[in-house]
Design a protein around this motif. Structure first.
Motif, PDB file in Angstrom:
ATOM      1  N   ILE A   1       0.827  -1.212   0.000  1.00 22.16           N
ATOM      2  CA  ILE A   1       0.000   0.000   0.000  1.00 22.16           C
ATOM      3  C   ILE A   1       0.862   1.262   0.000  1.00 22.16           C
ATOM      4  CG2 ILE A   1      -1.797   1.258   1.214  1.00 22.16           C
ATOM      5  CD1 ILE A   1      -2.667  -1.362  -0.204  1.00 22.16           C
ATOM      6  N   PRO A   2       1.890   1.372   0.869  1.00 20.10           N
ATOM      7  CA  PRO A   2       2.759   2.561   0.764  1.00 20.10           C
ATOM      8  C   PRO A   2       3.432   2.677  -0.600  1.00 20.10           C
ATOM      9  CG  PRO A   2       3.103   1.446   2.864  1.00 20.10           C
ATOM     10  CD  PRO A   2       2.251   0.538   2.036  1.00 20.10           C
ATOM     11  N   ALA A   3       3.865   1.529  -1.155  1.00 16.43           N
ATOM     12  CA  ALA A   3       4.506   1.576  -2.471  1.00 16.43           C
ATOM     13  C   ALA A   3       3.523   2.025  -3.539  1.00 16.43           C
ATOM     14  CB  ALA A   3       5.086   0.199  -2.818  1.00 16.43           C
ATOM     15  N   LEU A   4       2.283   1.561  -3.445  1.00 18.06           N
ATOM     16  CA  LEU A   4       1.258   1.968  -4.404  1.00 18.06           C
ATOM     17  C   LEU A   4       0.996   3.470  -4.305  1.00 18.06           C
ATOM     18  CD1 LEU A   4      -0.995   1.448  -6.457  1.00 18.06           C
ATOM     19  CD2 LEU A   4      -2.482   0.801  -4.540  1.00 18.06           C
ATOM     20  N   ILE A   5       0.854   3.957  -3.085  1.00 22.49           N
ATOM     21  CA  ILE A   5       0.617   5.395  -2.902  1.00 22.49           C
ATOM     22  C   ILE A   5       1.788   6.201  -3.459  1.00 22.49           C
ATOM     23  CG2 ILE A   5       0.381   7.211  -1.176  1.00 22.49           C
ATOM     24  CD1 ILE A   5      -1.116   5.145   0.561  1.00 22.49           C
ATOM     25  N   GLY A   6       3.013   5.746  -3.187  1.00 24.91           N
ATOM     26  CA  GLY A   6       4.188   6.446  -3.697  1.00 24.91           C
ATOM     27  C   GLY A   6       4.252   6.443  -5.212  1.00 24.91           C
ATOM     28  N   ALA A   7       3.976   5.281  -5.821  1.00 22.17           N
ATOM     29  CA  ALA A   7       4.028   5.182  -7.283  1.00 22.17           C
ATOM     30  C   ALA A   7       2.979   6.078  -7.929  1.00 22.17           C
ATOM     31  CB  ALA A   7       3.830   3.731  -7.711  1.00 22.17           C
ATOM     32  N   LEU A   8       1.775   6.093  -7.370  1.00 17.81           N
ATOM     33  CA  LEU A   8       0.725   6.940  -7.931  1.00 17.81           C
ATOM     34  C   LEU A   8       1.035   8.418  -7.721  1.00 17.81           C
ATOM     35  CD1 LEU A   8      -2.510   4.949  -6.978  1.00 17.81           C
ATOM     36  CD2 LEU A   8      -1.447   5.170  -9.235  1.00 17.81           C
ATOM     37  N   ALA A   9       1.684   8.749  -6.601  1.00 14.59           N
ATOM     38  CA  ALA A   9       2.081  10.140  -6.379  1.00 14.59           C
ATOM     39  C   ALA A   9       3.082  10.586  -7.439  1.00 14.59           C
ATOM     40  CB  ALA A   9       2.671  10.292  -4.980  1.00 14.59           C
ATOM     41  N   ILE A  10       4.033   9.703  -7.769  1.00 15.37           N
ATOM     42  CA  ILE A  10       5.010  10.018  -8.815  1.00 15.37           C
ATOM     43  C   ILE A  10       4.305  10.234 -10.151  1.00 15.37           C
ATOM     44  CG2 ILE A  10       6.892   9.041 -10.190  1.00 15.37           C
ATOM     45  CD1 ILE A  10       7.876   7.700  -7.584  1.00 15.37           C
ATOM     46  N   MET A  11       3.335   9.341 -10.448  1.00 16.05           N
ATOM     47  CA  MET A  11       2.608   9.468 -11.701  1.00 16.05           C
ATOM     48  C   MET A  11       1.758  10.741 -11.716  1.00 16.05           C
ATOM     49  SD  MET A  11       3.575   7.122 -13.635  1.00 16.05           S
ATOM     50  CE  MET A  11       4.445   5.555 -13.597  1.00 16.05           C
ATOM     51  N   LEU A  12       1.183  11.094 -10.577  1.00 12.25           N
ATOM     52  CA  LEU A  12       0.362  12.301 -10.512  1.00 12.25           C
ATOM     53  C   LEU A  12       1.212  13.549 -10.749  1.00 12.25           C
ATOM     54  CD1 LEU A  12      -2.362  13.652  -9.909  1.00 12.25           C
ATOM     55  CD2 LEU A  12      -1.737  13.629  -7.483  1.00 12.25           C
ATOM     56  N   LEU A  13       2.364  13.628 -10.105  1.00 10.68           N
ATOM     57  CA  LEU A  13       3.245  14.783 -10.304  1.00 10.68           C
ATOM     58  C   LEU A  13       3.739  14.852 -11.741  1.00 10.68           C
ATOM     59  CD1 LEU A  13       5.314  14.651  -6.989  1.00 10.68           C
ATOM     60  CD2 LEU A  13       3.542  16.314  -7.615  1.00 10.68           C
ATOM     61  N   THR A  14       4.036  13.693 -12.302  1.00 11.47           N
ATOM     62  CA  THR A  14       4.497  13.644 -13.692  1.00 11.47           C
ATOM     63  C   THR A  14       3.403  14.109 -14.643  1.00 11.47           C
ATOM     64  OG1 THR A  14       5.976  11.810 -13.169  1.00 11.47           O
ATOM     65  CG2 THR A  14       5.453  12.155 -15.491  1.00 11.47           C
ATOM     66  N   ALA A  15       2.188  13.601 -14.412  1.00 16.38           N
ATOM     67  CA  ALA A  15       1.078  13.947 -15.293  1.00 16.38           C
ATOM     68  C   ALA A  15       0.729  15.426 -15.189  1.00 16.38           C
ATOM     69  CB  ALA A  15      -0.134  13.086 -14.945  1.00 16.38           C
ATOM     70  N   LEU A  16       0.658  15.932 -13.958  1.00 19.28           N
ATOM     71  CA  LEU A  16       0.304  17.343 -13.782  1.00 19.28           C
ATOM     72  C   LEU A  16       1.440  18.270 -14.201  1.00 19.28           C
ATOM     73  CD1 LEU A  16      -1.559  17.252 -10.342  1.00 19.28           C
ATOM     74  CD2 LEU A  16      -2.545  17.331 -12.640  1.00 19.28           C
ATOM     75  N   GLY A  17       2.669  17.796 -14.021  1.00 23.47           N
ATOM     76  CA  GLY A  17       3.810  18.624 -14.386  1.00 23.47           C
ATOM     77  C   GLY A  17       3.905  18.880 -15.867  1.00 23.47           C
ATOM     78  N   TRP A  18       3.403  17.975 -16.679  1.00 27.97           N
ATOM     79  CA  TRP A  18       3.479  18.113 -18.128  1.00 27.97           C
ATOM     80  C   TRP A  18       2.768  19.383 -18.598  1.00 27.97           C
ATOM     81  CZ3 TRP A  18       0.939  14.194 -22.056  1.00 27.97           C
ATOM     82  CH2 TRP A  18       1.435  14.454 -23.338  1.00 27.97           C
ATOM     83  N   PRO A  19       1.469  19.559 -18.340  1.00 26.98           N
ATOM     84  CA  PRO A  19       0.818  20.790 -18.811  1.00 26.98           C
ATOM     85  C   PRO A  19       1.297  22.043 -18.069  1.00 26.98           C
ATOM     86  CG  PRO A  19      -0.690  19.489 -17.465  1.00 26.98           C
ATOM     87  CD  PRO A  19       0.500  18.633 -17.701  1.00 26.98           C
ATOM     88  N   VAL A  20       1.637  21.885 -16.772  1.00 27.03           N
ATOM     89  CA  VAL A  20       2.096  23.054 -16.008  1.00 27.03           C
ATOM     90  C   VAL A  20       3.396  23.595 -16.585  1.00 27.03           C
ATOM     91  CG1 VAL A  20       2.988  23.817 -13.778  1.00 27.03           C
ATOM     92  CG2 VAL A  20       0.917  22.398 -13.883  1.00 27.03           C
ATOM     93  N   VAL A  21       4.363  22.697 -16.832  1.00 29.82           N
ATOM     94  CA  VAL A  21       5.648  23.125 -17.399  1.00 29.82           C
ATOM     95  C   VAL A  21       5.449  23.710 -18.791  1.00 29.82           C
ATOM     96  CG1 VAL A  21       7.890  22.315 -18.227  1.00 29.82           C
ATOM     97  CG2 VAL A  21       7.012  21.530 -16.011  1.00 29.82           C
ATOM     98  N   ALA A  22       4.547  23.101 -19.564  1.00 32.42           N
ATOM     99  CA  ALA A  22       4.289  23.611 -20.914  1.00 32.42           C
ATOM    100  C   ALA A  22       3.746  25.039 -20.870  1.00 32.42           C
ATOM    101  CB  ALA A  22       3.305  22.684 -21.631  1.00 32.42           C
ATOM    102  N   LEU A  23       2.849  25.312 -19.930  1.00 32.72           N
ATOM    103  CA  LEU A  23       2.289  26.655 -19.813  1.00 32.72           C
ATOM    104  C   LEU A  23       3.349  27.658 -19.383  1.00 32.72           C
ATOM    105  CD1 LEU A  23      -1.165  25.884 -18.129  1.00 32.72           C
ATOM    106  CD2 LEU A  23      -0.770  26.739 -20.454  1.00 32.72           C
ATOM    107  N   ILE A  24       4.202  27.252 -18.445  1.00 32.14           N
ATOM    108  CA  ILE A  24       5.265  28.150 -17.987  1.00 32.14           C
ATOM    109  C   ILE A  24       6.215  28.466 -19.132  1.00 32.14           C
ATOM    110  CG2 ILE A  24       7.276  28.322 -16.478  1.00 32.14           C
ATOM    111  CD1 ILE A  24       5.717  26.687 -14.422  1.00 32.14           C
ATOM    112  N   ARG A  25       6.586  27.447 -19.881  1.00 37.00           N
ATOM    113  CA  ARG A  25       7.492  27.666 -21.010  1.00 37.00           C
ATOM    114  C   ARG A  25       6.872  28.603 -22.036  1.00 37.00           C
ATOM    115  NH1 ARG A  25       9.495  21.383 -21.810  1.00 37.00           N
ATOM    116  NH2 ARG A  25      11.219  21.436 -20.288  1.00 37.00           N
TER     117      ARG A  25
END
Length: 659
Positions: free
Chosen positions: A515-539
């Motif tokens: 369960i901790p590993a699952l939460i950690g993996a999904l957190a990484i995926m969430l930051l990665t997914a959200l970071g994509w459009p956020v970084v694109a907008l900043i650029r």
């Protein structure tokens, strides 16, 4: 937690559960305390109350009205029999809350759920008595289809009656309100034979399929449809004129049926239909259940010979020595030195218990038409049994001392445990993981087991009073472990019958790290997914154009798409679980297309993980000094690999959609 509890109800029920009807949703049983010793003095109880109608009625009047009101349970029925007669039969609350129709113990039909199995097992024993069935013969000899071979051993009726056939749990088509999807019993059983995950006779794993298979064998061998057999050979001879396995109910009985409620303050729900009918489809009044109890207390009465009855209620399987055993269909719930057998039963809306005090000629039956607030019906029926037994059949309470090995053995017990009543070949495997029981060692050398709680919902404390045997602190419940070569193999408390065990979770199914590993993996995926459009907008706002192009850009984008896919898959499975919690019909094929879609997305995400690994390799080998850049790429790849492994290990991707 509400979702997990509902799933447990569905499992335990003939129900989900459940499940449970959740193992803790099954009706608890308690052992008699040990005799007093010099170091463990007994506290003498008050003398037994007089088991008479006036006393029982007065006691029930002080117990039931408050209990169902506090628990928001619309209605209940309680029946007590003694020495071949009905001592009292009482209705409490309403059979129809909206119409203010009171419960009538003579006329109001309740749904006893898995308590129905006792009629099925009685039918089996009638045919055993007649020489038409052999408890130890391969059941395939009685069927017109084959149970596939497994483990080199055949399944017998004795296995079915002790829940040791080895079938994994089934939920699909377990309960429905839609009669159009219900098939005849033979077609229901042939639609899917559950996978056998244990060798016959090796491990108890409660099975509604197994009980229904026994009912079909009764039908095959007797030459009578199961419903007809029950009418002619059980309910008919006993005069149980207000009882039936038929679904929907006959026109003469349907108006008498109590409404079922998911919550006491909500509207009534539709009549529940049990496709695996022999496992839990009975509708019956309290008065009729009294007749059934009287027959079994009368050494079989009009149903069985005394010899066959004695065989049926005798201990037949005890995988955890020292705890009440499983009989042939009945389970032992011995308490206060009394030999008590019985069975619990749950549908989604109805919750029942039947107890037979064999040596005293006494029977107790109770049924509720709602689980009530916070599953109150389960606590009320448990307390009813305990307090009835302690009031009329009291025994000394022993204050046992803690032995010297308590800390070492408690440390050996600590960890996560899986319920043997579960699934290993479909997505319900993950439900088993997230509902694992945990054992903890306390500073005072007692242990706490999350599955066993007191009346307030707090985990009980247990102290070791004999090697690998614990007693409830302040109570009489016992908890025993089976240990070989110093390693704990299984454990169970006397709060539950031996129709399943708790076994240490293997590494691949241990929620402590999954369960901790699952939460950690999904957190990484969430930051990665959200970071994509956020970084694109900043650029874009700064007019920055990254140097990344060609294959590198494609891998970068594929990795981000993969992150979004994993989030969609996780959300999809969460929605499926929530749908099961809110929609009974979700068990019956309505979610199949969405499961297939999630499986397809999982395959795409698997391919995307390969690309994420390629991206991580390409990022690391570019000799870019920005450690956070290649470090994050590696983290995303590792998270993807873990999620792919978990999705396949938890059997979310399967050829079959049977579960």
């Amino acid at each position: 937690m509400h979702i997990i509890r509902k799933l447990a109800l569905a499992f335990a029920a003939l129900a989900l559960p459940a499940f449970a009807q959740a193992p803790t949703e099954l009706r608890p049983t308690l052992l008699a305390p040990k005799p007093a010793t010099a170091t463990s003095p007994a506290i003498a109880p008050a003398g037994p109350a007089n088991l008479t109608k006036p006393d029982v009625d007065a006691w029930l009047d002080g117990f039931m009205p408050y209990a169902i009101a506090a628990g928001e349970i619309p209605g209940a029925v309680v029946v007590v029999v003694k020495n071949g007669q009905v001592l009292t039969k009482r209705g409490f609350g309403y059979a129809d809350r909206k119409a203010m129709k009171p419960v009538d113990p003579d006329l109001t039909l309740f749904r006893p759920g898995s308590t129905s199995k006792l009629l099925t097992w009685t039918a089996v024993m009638q045919l055993v008595q007649a020489g038409k069935l052999d408890l130890d013969k391969d059941v395939n000899a009685y069927l017109d289809f084959k149970i596939p071979p497994a483990f080199g051993k055949p399944i017998t009726l004795r296995n079915l009656m002790t829940h040791t056939a080895g079938f994994e749990e089934t939920v699909k088509y377990l309960i429905t309100a839609n009669p159009k999807i219900v098939l005849p019993l033979d077609k229901t059983l042939k639609r899917w034979v559950p996978t056998r995950i244990y060798a016959p006779g090796a491990v108890p794993a409660y099975s509604n399929y197994g009980a229904s298979l026994a009912g079909y064998i009764v039908e095959r061998v007797s030459g009578e449809p199961f419903d007809d057999y029950i009418d002619r050979h059980i309910t008919g001879p006993l005069g149980m004129t207000h009882s039936s396995f038929r679904q929907p109910l006959p026109a003469s009985l349907a108006p008498l049926s109590s409404k079922g409620y998911e919550a006491g303050h909500e509207d009534a729900r539709p009549f529940e239909i049990i496709p695996l009918a022999p496992a839990g489809a009975l509708s019956s009044t309290g008065a009729d259940m009294a007749k059934f109890m009287i027959a079994h207390l009368d050494h079989g009465g009009a149903l069985l010979s005394p010899a066959t009855e004695a065989k049926m209620v005798a201990p037949a399987n005890a995988p955890v020595p020292g705890l009440p055993a499983m009989a042939l269909g009945f389970y032992h719930e011995d308490r206060n030195g009394r030999t008590i057998v019985g069975h619990g039963g749950d549908t989604i809306y109805f919750h029942s218990d039947l107890h037979l005090y064999l040596e005293d000629g006494v029977g107790l039956f109770v049924s509720f038409n709602s689980p009530g607030k916070n599953a109150a019906a389960h606590l009320v029926r448990t307390r009813l049994f305990e307090e009835f037994t302690d009031r009329y059949f009291p025994a000394p309470v022993v204050q046992a001392t803690t032995i010297a090995t308590a800390r070492d053995h408690g440390a050996a017990m600590a960890g996560h445990y899986l319920n043997t009543r579960g699934s290993l070949t479909n997505w319900l495997k993950f439900i088993g993981v997230i509902s694992e029981s945990t054992v903890s060692l306390n500073p005072d050398d007692t242990i706490t087991v999350s599955s066993f709680v007191d009346a307030a919902g707090n985990p009980k404390k247990w102290r070791e009073v004999a090697p690998w045997q614990w007693q409830e602190v302040g109570g009489v419940s016992r908890l025993h472990a089976v240990v070989r070569d110093g390693k704990v193999e299984s454990m169970l408390s006397s709060d539950l019958p031996q129709v399943f065990l708790f076994e240490p979770a293997p590494v691949s199914m241990n929620a402590a790290w999954l369960i901790p590993a699952l939460i950690g993996a999904l957190a990484i995926m969430l930051l990665t997914a959200l970071g994509w459009p956020v970084v694109a907008l900043i650029r874009r706002s700064y007019g920055y154009r990254p140097a990344l192009a060609g294959r590198g850009l494609q891998l970068h984008r594929a990795t981000r798409v993969t992150a979004w896919l994993f989030l969609i898959i996780a959300a999809g499975w969460m929605i499926i679980v929530m749908s099961i919690d809110s929609n009974l019909e979700a068990f019956n094929g309505g979610l199949d297309i969405w499961m297939r879609l999630l499986q397809l997305l999982t395959l795409v995400a698997t391919a995307g993980t390969v690309l994420a690994c390629w991206n991580a390799y390409a990022t690391v080998t570019t000799h870019d000094r920005r450690w956070w850049k290649y470090g994050w790429a590696v983290l995303v790849a590792l998270a993807g690999l873990f999620l792919v492994w978990l999705l396949f290990t938890m059997r979310t991707v399967t050829l079959s959609l049977n579960y």
